[in-house]
Each structure stands twice: as C-alpha cells, then as structure tokens.
Design a protein around this motif. Structure first.
Motif, PDB file in Angstrom:
ATOM      1  N   ALA A   2      86.785  61.411  48.324  1.00  0.00           N
ATOM      2  CA  ALA A   2      85.692  62.766  48.635  1.00  0.00           C
ATOM      3  C   ALA A   2      86.045  64.035  48.122  1.00  0.00           C
ATOM      4  O   ALA A   2      87.086  64.457  47.204  1.00  0.00           O
ATOM      5  CB  ALA A   2      86.402  63.303  49.968  1.00  0.00           C
ATOM      6  N   THR A   3      84.504  64.340  48.131  1.00  0.00           N
ATOM      7  CA  THR A   3      84.148  66.080  47.249  1.00  0.00           C
ATOM      8  C   THR A   3      84.800  66.501  47.756  1.00  0.00           C
ATOM      9  O   THR A   3      83.622  66.496  49.812  1.00  0.00           O
ATOM     10  CB  THR A   3      82.646  65.765  47.295  1.00  0.00           C
ATOM     11  OG1 THR A   3      82.813  64.803  45.848  1.00  0.00           O
ATOM     12  CG2 THR A   3      82.470  67.367  46.513  1.00  0.00           C
ATOM     13  N   ARG A   4      85.094  67.963  48.200  1.00  0.00           N
ATOM     14  CA  ARG A   4      85.581  69.117  49.305  1.00  0.00           C
ATOM     15  C   ARG A   4      85.108  70.090  49.040  1.00  0.00           C
ATOM     16  O   ARG A   4      84.592  70.337  47.753  1.00  0.00           O
ATOM     17  CB  ARG A   4      86.981  69.276  48.259  1.00  0.00           C
ATOM     18  CG  ARG A   4      87.551  67.727  48.860  1.00  0.00           C
ATOM     19  CD  ARG A   4      89.602  67.744  48.444  1.00  0.00           C
ATOM     20  NE  ARG A   4      89.543  68.194  46.968  1.00  0.00           N
ATOM     21  CZ  ARG A   4      90.197  68.306  46.327  1.00  0.00           C
ATOM     22  NH1 ARG A   4      91.681  68.045  46.189  1.00  0.00           N
ATOM     23  NH2 ARG A   4      89.974  68.210  44.506  1.00  0.00           N
ATOM     24  N   VAL A  30      75.891  66.999  55.851  1.00  0.00           N
ATOM     25  CA  VAL A  30      76.860  65.803  54.903  1.00  0.00           C
ATOM     26  C   VAL A  30      77.611  64.962  56.650  1.00  0.00           C
ATOM     27  O   VAL A  30      79.234  64.389  55.736  1.00  0.00           O
ATOM     28  CB  VAL A  30      77.542  66.984  54.212  1.00  0.00           C
ATOM     29  CG1 VAL A  30      76.679  67.348  53.112  1.00  0.00           C
ATOM     30  CG2 VAL A  30      78.447  67.469  54.943  1.00  0.00           C
ATOM     31  N   ARG A  33      79.366  61.769  56.137  1.00  0.00           N
ATOM     32  CA  ARG A  33      79.961  60.862  55.183  1.00  0.00           C
ATOM     33  C   ARG A  33      81.272  60.837  54.890  1.00  0.00           C
ATOM     34  O   ARG A  33      82.070  62.305  54.933  1.00  0.00           O
ATOM     35  CB  ARG A  33      78.950  61.690  54.334  1.00  0.00           C
ATOM     36  CG  ARG A  33      77.478  61.524  53.593  1.00  0.00           C
ATOM     37  CD  ARG A  33      76.848  62.010  52.247  1.00  0.00           C
ATOM     38  NE  ARG A  33      77.010  61.652  51.282  1.00  0.00           N
ATOM     39  CZ  ARG A  33      77.051  62.811  50.817  1.00  0.00           C
ATOM     40  NH1 ARG A  33      75.232  63.228  50.439  1.00  0.00           N
ATOM     41  NH2 ARG A  33      77.511  62.646  49.138  1.00  0.00           N
ATOM     42  N   ASN A  34      81.719  60.038  54.616  1.00  0.00           N
ATOM     43  CA  ASN A  34      82.733  60.020  54.414  1.00  0.00           C
ATOM     44  C   ASN A  34      83.608  60.336  52.779  1.00  0.00           C
ATOM     45  O   ASN A  34      84.785  60.462  52.208  1.00  0.00           O
ATOM     46  CB  ASN A  34      82.900  58.364  54.254  1.00  0.00           C
ATOM     47  CG  ASN A  34      83.382  57.729  55.322  1.00  0.00           C
ATOM     48  OD1 ASN A  34      83.454  58.300  56.295  1.00  0.00           O
ATOM     49  ND2 ASN A  34      83.081  56.550  56.021  1.00  0.00           N
ATOM     50  N   ASP A  35      81.841  60.086  52.377  1.00  0.00           N
ATOM     51  CA  ASP A  35      82.720  61.014  50.862  1.00  0.00           C
ATOM     52  C   ASP A  35      82.313  62.092  50.380  1.00  0.00           C
ATOM     53  O   ASP A  35      82.766  62.803  49.715  1.00  0.00           O
ATOM     54  CB  ASP A  35      81.783  60.163  49.553  1.00  0.00           C
ATOM     55  CG  ASP A  35      80.398  60.767  49.817  1.00  0.00           C
ATOM     56  OD1 ASP A  35      79.922  60.906  50.926  1.00  0.00           O
ATOM     57  OD2 ASP A  35      79.599  60.447  48.581  1.00  0.00           O
ATOM     58  N   VAL A  36      82.615  63.024  51.735  1.00  0.00           N
ATOM     59  CA  VAL A  36      82.296  64.807  51.853  1.00  0.00           C
ATOM     60  C   VAL A  36      83.080  65.268  52.507  1.00  0.00           C
ATOM     61  O   VAL A  36      82.802  64.965  53.761  1.00  0.00           O
ATOM     62  CB  VAL A  36      80.467  64.911  51.814  1.00  0.00           C
ATOM     63  CG1 VAL A  36      80.610  66.777  51.616  1.00  0.00           C
ATOM     64  CG2 VAL A  36      79.871  64.365  50.492  1.00  0.00           C
ATOM     65  N   ALA A  37      83.903  66.200  52.099  1.00  0.00           N
ATOM     66  CA  ALA A  37      84.946  66.988  53.547  1.00  0.00           C
ATOM     67  C   ALA A  37      83.700  68.442  52.883  1.00  0.00           C
ATOM     68  O   ALA A  37      83.955  68.859  52.268  1.00  0.00           O
ATOM     69  CB  ALA A  37      86.529  67.098  53.472  1.00  0.00           C
ATOM     70  N   HIS A  87      89.462  72.796  46.542  1.00  0.00           N
ATOM     71  CA  HIS A  87      87.840  71.964  46.974  1.00  0.00           C
ATOM     72  C   HIS A  87      87.795  72.676  45.509  1.00  0.00           C
ATOM     73  O   HIS A  87      88.006  73.383  44.260  1.00  0.00           O
ATOM     74  CB  HIS A  87      87.148  73.248  47.464  1.00  0.00           C
ATOM     75  CG  HIS A  87      88.130  73.238  49.120  1.00  0.00           C
ATOM     76  ND1 HIS A  87      89.103  73.844  49.410  1.00  0.00           N
ATOM     77  CD2 HIS A  87      87.522  72.473  49.923  1.00  0.00           C
ATOM     78  CE1 HIS A  87      89.314  73.548  50.385  1.00  0.00           C
ATOM     79  NE2 HIS A  87      88.384  72.757  51.304  1.00  0.00           N
TER      80      HIS A  87
END
Length: 202
Positions: A2-4, A30, A33-37, A87
């Motif tokens: 995931a993009t942090r 966001v 979304r599982n790809d962004v934290a 991050h």
C-alpha cells in the motif's frame, strides 16, 4: 504494498478550518482502499513545544550516552523522523496565518530538519537524506496570494522540504475563502477536484 500517506494538519480551527476540510476530503476519498494507508498527525490537538536549547543539545549526544531527560527530549524528534521516513507521500494541510505557516507546523519542521539525520552539509552544499518521497501541500487562504510576493509561505515550505531531500512537491490551492461565498465555493470545489485527481493517481 500500500502507498503510505502521512497527513499532517495544523489548523487551530478544528472542524471549522478549511485546510482541515481539505484534509478530510482526502481521507474520505481514500477510505476503503486497500492500496492506500493514511496516518494522520494533528499538530493543533497534539501540539509540540517550541524547540529549546536543551532539546536541541540532546540530539548531539549519542543515544547510548543520553541521560533520561535527554532521551525523552530526543525522542520527540526521533519519533517524528521515523514516522516521516516510514511513509511514501507527505501531505501538509496548511492554513495561512499572517502570511506564514502556523507555529505548530514550524515546530514540527524544527524537529524533522536535523543536520546529520535528515540532511547533511557537504563541500557541494547541503544534501537531503529523506529519499524517494513526494509531498503535497493543501494550501487554504482567506485571500489570493499564489504567485505574488505576499506568498512567502509556499517558497518557505518548498525550501524546507527540499533541504531534507523532498523536491517532488505539488501544491493544491484553495484561495479567496474569505472573499465572498461564490469565490469560496468555487475555490473549494476546484481544490476538491484536484485532490480527487491526486488520489486517483496513487
């Protein structure tokens, strides 16, 4: 992976702050979304004290040689730098106070800008040590200052970010927010659309 995103807010107006509203819009986009934290650090509700000599001096002492007080003081900076390094994208939601950044945000920068840790001086000049990251500034202003001499805020932020190695910096402006309902609504709409584009590209 995931993009942090590290989202840093600094408005003292809480839920009434327009920069906080922009930050909230990003978080809504966001959500799910599982790809962004997203990690949110609110410098207004968890404010840092102004940097003092004792805290500054604690950074110059090797970690295994610090007193208990020095360890506590150094931990403020150490933990903030570790958080930043963990991050991929730094998002700063920034109101304009008297043509500058909030003192709460300055206190954060005073602790993440550390010679020998996030930048170093070389014979060719300073070198940033925070690598491979980008930053986005969500700038909320009551007046219209972008591109004028009165906007000392944007160059200041870019200079500090550049010093630590973050040169990929984009700015989303929401200006004229105190100049009438029509201008305010249009500016916020445009800023939200820009945030939507940012999120879509993550």
């Amino acid at each position: 992976m995931a993009t942090r995103i590290l989202l840093v807010t600094s408005s003292i107006l809480g839920e009434h702050g327009q920069s906080n509203a922009l930050a909230g819009h990003l978080r809504e986009r966001v959500a799910g979304r599982n790809d962004v934290a997203v990690t949110h650090r609110d410098l207004a509700s968890e404010s840092l004290p102004h940097l003092g000599l004792e805290e500054l001096s604690s950074w110059q002492v090797a970690a295994d040689e610090r007193s208990a007080e020095q360890q506590m003081l150094a931990e403020r900076s150490d933990s903030l730098i570790e958080e930043l390094q963990a991050h991929d994208v730094l998002v700063l939601a920034v109101p304009m106070y008297n043509f500058g950044i909030p003192s709460q945000l300055k206190a954060w920068f005073d602790r993440v800008m550390r010679a020998g840790t996030t930048f170093r001086y070389t014979e060719q000049g300073p070198e940033g040590l925070v690598k491979g990251k980008r930053a986005v500034i969500l700038a909320a202003r009551g007046g219209q200052y972008a591109g004028t001499e009165l906007d000392s805020q944007t160059p200041h932020l870019k200079a500090m970010l550049g010093m630590i190695g973050i040169s990929d910096v984009s700015v989303i402006f929401a200006e004229g927010l105190a100049m009438g309902e029509g201008l305010r609504d249009a500016a916020l709409k445009e800023a939200r659309q820009a945030i939507d584009g940012l999120v879509a590209g993550l």
